[in-house]
Write an enzyme that holds these catalytic residues in place. Structure first.
Site, PDB file in Angstrom:
ATOM      1  N   SER A 185       0.825  -1.202   0.000  1.00 37.23           N
ATOM      2  CA  SER A 185       0.000   0.000   0.000  1.00 37.23           C
ATOM      3  C   SER A 185       0.864   1.258   0.000  1.00 37.23           C
ATOM      4  CB  SER A 185      -0.910   0.015   1.233  1.00 37.23           C
ATOM      5  OG  SER A 185      -1.577   1.255   1.342  1.00 37.23           O
ATOM      6  N   THR A 191      -9.799  -1.236   4.356  1.00 36.72           N
ATOM      7  CA  THR A 191      -9.812  -1.756   3.001  1.00 36.72           C
ATOM      8  C   THR A 191     -10.258  -3.210   2.994  1.00 36.72           C
ATOM      9  OG1 THR A 191      -8.560  -1.826   0.934  1.00 36.72           O
ATOM     10  CG2 THR A 191      -7.361  -2.443   2.933  1.00 36.72           C
ATOM     11  N   LYS A 209     -14.631  -3.377   4.570  1.00 32.74           N
ATOM     12  CA  LYS A 209     -15.382  -2.141   4.386  1.00 32.74           C
ATOM     13  C   LYS A 209     -16.871  -2.310   4.700  1.00 32.74           C
ATOM     14  CE  LYS A 209     -12.236  -0.375   0.844  1.00 32.74           C
ATOM     15  NZ  LYS A 209     -12.117   0.068  -0.566  1.00 32.74           N
ATOM     16  N   GLY A 217     -18.063  -7.003  -9.377  1.00 33.01           N
ATOM     17  CA  GLY A 217     -17.708  -6.928  -7.962  1.00 33.01           C
ATOM     18  C   GLY A 217     -18.642  -5.997  -7.222  1.00 33.01           C
ATOM     19  N   TYR A 229      -4.670  -0.995  -7.777  1.00 31.42           N
ATOM     20  CA  TYR A 229      -3.581  -0.101  -8.180  1.00 31.42           C
ATOM     21  C   TYR A 229      -2.199  -0.680  -7.905  1.00 31.42           C
ATOM     22  CZ  TYR A 229      -2.644   1.491  -3.357  1.00 31.42           C
ATOM     23  OH  TYR A 229      -2.311   1.564  -2.028  1.00 31.42           O
TER      24      TYR A 229
END
Length: 274
Positions: free
Chosen positions: A13, A63, A67, A127, A221
């Site tokens: 991260s 995360t 969540k 998703g 990402y």
């Protein structure tokens, strides 16, 4: 100021870099810790959050896969349109735990940057977990023409469908045998699954599903250019990377933690130059 991230598979991260950089730029001493944890249920997550609050943490990012569980664990929710059902930013203040979802607003900002003045049109989302819910509500706020939902977990997609429709969004679920045709008929494609992450490699959309769309977004990402986005680029789509979502959700989380208005150019420079 003590900040942190709670989730799984988060060792790459960029959140520690972003938040400590912003702290330095705005005159704050910020620490940011990663809590890579396997928590079996909402009660275990609640206990972890309580411990961190007692340890003096000011704020936390939440995360995958926590969540949705975080939704019912806060005393107050802010900036969460309708029954969004997922939170990614928590703030401790005077014994109160406040939650918000900067994924939703962060996605909206990333979309407007990439497609200025253009409606998202018909959008296919794979998703319907925490980030999928946030993006779906973001698309609703952007007045998307129609939102198509697909998830291998039928209960998850049906719940998101009901919540979107309760807010007036135009949405429907897609059966497995209709995925290719539906995707090919859309303006935008969204990956809100973990597929493409460095720990779960693969292409979330197949070559058969690509072509004829206008834009593509991947919430993953790490890496930035996932297999899905590489394929979408080859098909001529405008790309919106997960890095852009990460940047804007992080900016808005830092603003929630500190009350400081962040210049996006400052945040972007910290991630590119450090």
């Amino acid at each position: 100021m003590k900040l942190g991230l709670v989730g799984q598979r988060i060792q790459q991260s960029l959140s520690p870099r972003l938040h400590t950089w912003l702290g330095r730029q705005y005159g704050l001493e910020v620490t940011y810790e990663l809590f890579d944890l396997v928590l079996d249920n909402a009660e275990d997550l609640a206990a972890q959050l309580h411990r961190l609050g007692e340890q003096g943490y000011r704020g936390l990012n939440i995360t995958y896969p926590y969540k949705v569980k975080a939704w019912d664990l806060v005393h107050e929710r802010r900036q969460t349109p309708g029954p969004m059902g997922a939170l990614n930013t928590l703030v401790f203040e005077s014994g109160t735990l406040t939650g918000s979802n900067t994924d939703c607003t962060g996605f909206s900002r990333a979309y407007r940057d990439a497609q200025p003045g253009l409606n998202p049109g018909r959008v296919f989302i794979k998703g319907t977990g925490g980030v999928g819910r946030a993006i779906a509500f973001g698309l609703s706020a952007l007045e998307a023409e129609h939102i198509y939902l697909y998830d291998e977990h039928a209960a998850s997609q049906q719940q998101l469908l009901a919540d979107l429709q309760a807010c007036g969004a135009r949405a429907s679920v897609v059966a497995a045998d209709q995925v290719v045709d539906c995707a090919r008929g859309c303006d935008g494609l969204v990956n809100a699954t973990p597929v493409g992450h460095y720990t779960t490699p693969g292409a979330s959309f197949s070559a058969a599903e690509l072509g004829g769309q206008r834009w593509a977004f991947d919430a993953v990402y790490t890496p930035v250019m996932t297999e899905f986005l590489q394929g979408a680029e080859g098909a001529g789509l405008t790309l919106i990377t997960g890095f852009e979502l990460f940047l804007y959700q992080g900016i808005e989380a830092f603003e929630s933690f500190t009350g400081i208005r962040v210049d996006p150019a400052v945040a972007r420079r910290g991630l590119h130059d450090n």
